[in-house]
Structures are given as structure tokens and as C-alpha cells.
Design an enzyme around this catalytic site. Sequence first.
Site, PDB file in Angstrom:
ATOM      1  N   SER A 129       0.827  -1.203   0.000  1.00 54.62           N
ATOM      2  CA  SER A 129       0.000   0.000   0.000  1.00 54.62           C
ATOM      3  C   SER A 129       0.858   1.249   0.000  1.00 54.62           C
ATOM      4  CB  SER A 129      -0.904   0.000   1.235  1.00 54.62           C
ATOM      5  OG  SER A 129      -1.584   1.223   1.368  1.00 54.62           O
ATOM      6  N   TYR A 153      -2.012  -0.089  10.365  1.00 56.95           N
ATOM      7  CA  TYR A 153      -2.167  -0.768   9.078  1.00 56.95           C
ATOM      8  C   TYR A 153      -0.972  -0.495   8.178  1.00 56.95           C
ATOM      9  CZ  TYR A 153      -3.362  -1.316   4.192  1.00 56.95           C
ATOM     10  OH  TYR A 153      -3.305  -1.633   2.870  1.00 56.95           O
ATOM     11  N   LYS A 157       2.200  -3.085   6.877  1.00 56.84           N
ATOM     12  CA  LYS A 157       2.606  -3.313   5.496  1.00 56.84           C
ATOM     13  C   LYS A 157       4.093  -2.997   5.310  1.00 56.84           C
ATOM     14  CE  LYS A 157      -1.073  -4.710   3.196  1.00 56.84           C
ATOM     15  NZ  LYS A 157      -1.081  -5.984   2.448  1.00 56.84           N
TER      16      LYS A 157
END
Length: 351
Positions: A129, A153, A157
Site C-alpha cells: 500500500s 495498518y 505493510k
Amino acid sequence: MSPPSTVLVTGGAGFIGSHACVVLLDHGYEVIVVDDYSNSTPQVLTRVERIAGRFVGAVYQLDVRDRRALSAVFDRHAVDAVMHFAAYKAVGTSTRMPVEYYDANVGGTTALLMTMHEHGVYQLVFSSSCAIYGEAGPGPLPETTPARPTNPYAASKWLCEQILADVCRRCPEYTVLNLRHCNPAGAHPSGLLGEDPRGTPENLMRCVAQVADGRQHRLRVYGNDYPTPDGTAIRDYLHVMDTVEAHRVALDHLADGPGMHVYNLGVGRGSSVLDVVAAFSAVSGRPVPYELAPRRPGDVAALVADTSAVARDWGWRPTRGLTDSCRDTWRFQQLNPNGYAGSARRPGSKR
């Protein structure tokens, strides 16, 4: 090295994963799916097969952190490459549940890598991402931009990327194509596949669709005091079909050379929350009332990707824009007012 023919798709019943399965089946790949259905449903894969006109090779309900169950899948199938989508993905939720996000996203990736290594599978397309760039600036941001994740989040990643990079340095047999995509949006043009998260959706496009359809009273706009033209946050919205087509193209480039290769995926320009509201209202012909709310923890003002590298190296460019994403999301909403819980309406049928 010949291109892979059998691809294991983790999270294959999820939003991006299900669309990836359609594209892979359309291009003749044998597809093996693993998914724990924590944010999806088995019905999705029936629709994938309906669209593609082909059956998925095999489907396994399991958590990728369960190495014994995952290993049994590799024992049964001669997997050539893996597309790894399985992850928790909601920024807002990650700030409330950081441990769960690290456990699922980082733990799932390490379990997958160990299982791949045990079975001699060294080709991976990793769905990352652009959120890892965090507060790096308005962009467009190239792949060399230092990571500054602002929420669990994004940080999870980024940790996965560092693990993958270390693996490639230590084990030269690995090829990892790390695709940092911007905000995926839209739905399959058939209206049969789209985003249908369990619980209250946090994805902007899905929320806007439910407001336009009258299923929510109004949209909550988190923050109108960002340093942007209209004060609302700006994101690079990439149609989900462009997203998965880029992942499919990545399979052709696993043979380009070992190591980890990083590419941004996006349209290269941003749209504010109010831009999305206006575009969706124009496509749907429905008003999208909204109310202002405080900023959410972990959000940033703007996040737009520089995608010149993937265009130069692979010749890949997105072919759809914000209007397409709104139109296809609206079609999915109209045909599936209750999501996958109810049968999809035929196009043109009345509510």
C-alpha cells in the site's frame, strides 16, 4: 524461467483478491484460493466463476497463519507463484486494534514465507500500500520516498516489506514484486463483484454508495481543515480492475530477475473527499448529504503516487478514472443492495 501457470491467491474471496481471480482465470491461469472469510463470503467465488466462465481450481477455508493447514495446500498443488492479498486493511480500525493488525498482516506474511520456502516456491507478488508513505507530502510520491507510516495498518505493510527485502537479500532464489497500490475503488463492471465488508464500511466509496442508495442517512467527512483546496483529505483512487490487472501483469515480470522490486500503482493524481462526493452524485443522480466530523487518528492530508516507474518498465498504465470507479460502485450497490447476503438483481430490474 517460464511464466507461472498455477497461482495461489491468499485472500482470494476479498475485494481485491476476488477481482484478481477473475482476471487470472480470464488469462488461463490455474487458480488456488485460500481465505478465512473473516471479511468475505464463499458466495463471492461462485460469482467469480460465473463471470470468468471457468472454475477456480480449488478453494480452502483457512487462516494463512495456520502453517499446517497452509502446508497441506502446497502439498496438494504444484504452486508456481503466490499473490498475497490476505490482510486486515482498515486504517481507522487499525488504530483501535493495533496488535490484531500486526498479528494478521505480519504474522500471516511470515507464515506464508516459511511455508513457501518449505515447498520450494520462490515467486511472490505482494499487495502492499502507498499508505506506507504516510506524511511524506502531497506527491506524487516515487518509490524512493522514505516510509513514514502514521497508523498500524500502514506500519504493518511496511514491516512486511522489510521482511520480504531481507528474505530476498538472504535467499537469492526469491523474486518478490512488491506493488504499493493507492486506494482501490470501483467494482467489476458486471455488477456481480464489489466491496462488501462485514460490519460498517470504512471505505469512502462504499460509504458514499450506501448514502446515495438511502441506506445511510449521511456521510461522515473526517476533517475539513487539512491543507488542501477544499480542506478534505486527498487520495489517489485506483479502479480495482486496474489494480488487479497490474498484479496479473506482474506475473509476466517474475522472470525479469531475482530480488525484490517495488512499484507504485495509481492514477498519479488525487481527488478530495468532496470531489468523490460530487462525482458519485453526478453518476448516480442522487444527492449525497454529509456531515463534518473531526479528523481520524492515522489519516494524512494527501497521498498520491508517482507511477512513472511501472509505466516505464512494464508499459502498464491505468485505463479508468474516478467516474468509472463511481459508476461501477453504483452498479454494484444497485444490484446488491444488501451486499452478497442477497441475490444479485438482474441489470435493469427494479428494487
